[in-house]
Design an enzyme around this catalytic site. Structure first.
Site, short mmCIF file in Angstrom:
data_model
loop_
_atom_site.label_atom_id
_atom_site.label_comp_id
_atom_site.label_asym_id
_atom_site.label_seq_id
_atom_site.Cartn_x
_atom_site.Cartn_y
_atom_site.Cartn_z
N ASP A 128 12.06 0.84 -0.21
CA ASP A 128 11.40 2.09 0.17
C ASP A 128 11.03 2.15 1.65
O ASP A 128 10.33 3.09 2.08
CB ASP A 128 10.17 2.32 -0.69
CG ASP A 128 10.54 2.79 -2.09
OD1 ASP A 128 11.55 3.51 -2.22
OD2 ASP A 128 9.83 2.45 -3.05
N ASP A 169 16.05 6.22 -6.91
CA ASP A 169 15.24 6.60 -5.75
C ASP A 169 15.89 6.18 -4.42
O ASP A 169 15.70 6.83 -3.39
CB ASP A 169 13.85 5.97 -5.81
CG ASP A 169 13.18 6.09 -7.16
OD1 ASP A 169 13.86 5.94 -8.19
OD2 ASP A 169 11.95 6.29 -7.20
#
Length: 373
Positions: free
Chosen positions: A96, A153
């Site tokens: 991330d 994601d």
């Protein structure tokens, strides 16, 4: 279209009016949600390494580009500095880093060319590229012993790598991004346009070993924010590579998303869950709208209306029933949900990426052409 332009202009003015004072009152924060109407940081998890911490500076940069108000720039740059501490905490950084630095330091560098911002974004790109499994051809999501764990994601993290290749002229970053995107096409995207959230892959072959329901209702369900990560992520990969298969994938996910928001106007947390209780995730709608707008820009003329109309329908539904424009609440978009099986305290709450993507969608509709991803 004049009616839409009037609405877009009015919403942009409301966002600016709302965020001007908030940009000052939350100057020293990396907001996640609100308590008693005020932005607060994430109180559990990975601290400054929490994956959403790039959305606040990203939101401030959207407003700076759209208004040229220096307060937004000051807040964005200060938040970028607050994130520096995360680079010292290796154990809590994962895939991330794209969310964290591409729309913070990355945007700052693209606007102003500052060396420190470039170094931050390149450092994040190197961290992300180092997570690539060259045998299985995927980027591992998390740390510990989850060597084959891949989540949808990451399609929103890999634009950082496309940028790094463009900036340095080194094609390796782009190769990593495209290899990962190609793998998820095979392992996460289903024939009907829905996606798995989490899949464990064989670390040598890259073949699927086991799928998980993740933040959705159950195995085989369709967690709506996962759909939005895929929808927006694949069109971004197309924009950066012009590889037709990515545009086709984005359209397939878009059609599934559009069909599943027809009844409620905005997405439920999971598109394959019991009808009761009704659990919304407005953040998924805002993110998907951004992707739909980009699809509309990248398809032939007579296809554009389908995607733009869907984006506007979702955004207008979000604004009508789920936005708070009062000065008693720092956040704009309400009723975001972390995961289907989250405790009630994490359902139907404002979440910073909801405000970010809602604002980004209006920013796009206003005609600002700088692509943040």
């Amino acid at each position: 279209m004049n009616e839409n332009k009037t609405w877009i202009d009015e919403i942009w003015e409301k966002i600016d009016k709302k965020l001007k004072p908030v940009s000052q009152s939350s100057f020293d924060k990396l907001p996640y949600t609100t308590e008693n109407g005020k932005y607060v940081e994430k109180k559990s998890g990975d601290g400054v390494c929490w994956w959403t911490n790039g959305f606040w500076p990203g939101l401030m940069w959207l407003m700076y580009v759209g208004t040229k108000d220096e307060q937004y720039r000051k807040t964005a740059e200060h938040a970028e500095e607050l994130l520096d501490e995360a680079f010292e905490d290796y154990d809590h950084l994962n895939h991330d880093v794209g969310f964290m630095w591409h729309i913070s330091a990355g945007v700052n560098y693209r606007l102003f060319g500052g060396h420190k911002s470039k170094v931050r974004a390149m450092h994040a790109a190197d961290i992300l590229a180092a997570r690539f499994n060259s045998s299985g051809k995927f980027i591992r999501a998390w740390n510990g012993d989850l060597f084959g764990r891949v989540i949808i994601d990451c399609m929103m993290n890999i634009p950082l790598l496309y940028w790094a290749s463009h900036e340095t002229g080194d094609p390796r970053y782009k190769y990593v991004a495209m290899s990962h995107a190609d793998t998820t096409l095979k392992t996460h995207l289903r024939a009907d346009g829905s996606v798995h959230h989490i899949v464990d892959l064989d670390i040598v072959t890259g073949e699927p070993v086991e799928a998980f329901g993740g933040q959705g209702y159950e195995l085989g369900s369709a967690w709506s924010r996962g759909q939005s990560w895929a929808l927006y992520g694949y069109i971004l990969s197309y924009i950066h590579t012009q590889k037709q298969v990515y545009l086709d994938a984005a359209k397939r996910v878009a059609h599934y998303f559009i069909a599943n928001t027809a009844e409620y106007g905005v997405p439920l947390c999971d598109f394959r869950a019991p009808q009761e209780p009704v659990i919304y995730d407005t953040t998924a709608g805002a993110c998907a709208a951004c992707g739909l707008i980009e699809i509309a820009k990248n398809v032939p003329e007579h296809e554009q209306h389908l995607y733009m109309k869907a984006a506007l329908r979702i955004l207008k539904a979000l604004e009508k029933d789920f936005c708070d424009w009062s000065d008693k609440e720092d956040s704009i978009l309400q009723k975001g949900t972390e995961a289907y099986h989250s405790p009630d305290s994490s359902k139907h709450i404002p979440i910073i990426y909801g405000d970010y993507f809602f604002t980004e969608a209006i920013y796009k509709l206003k005609g600002f052409d700088m692509l943040f991803w």
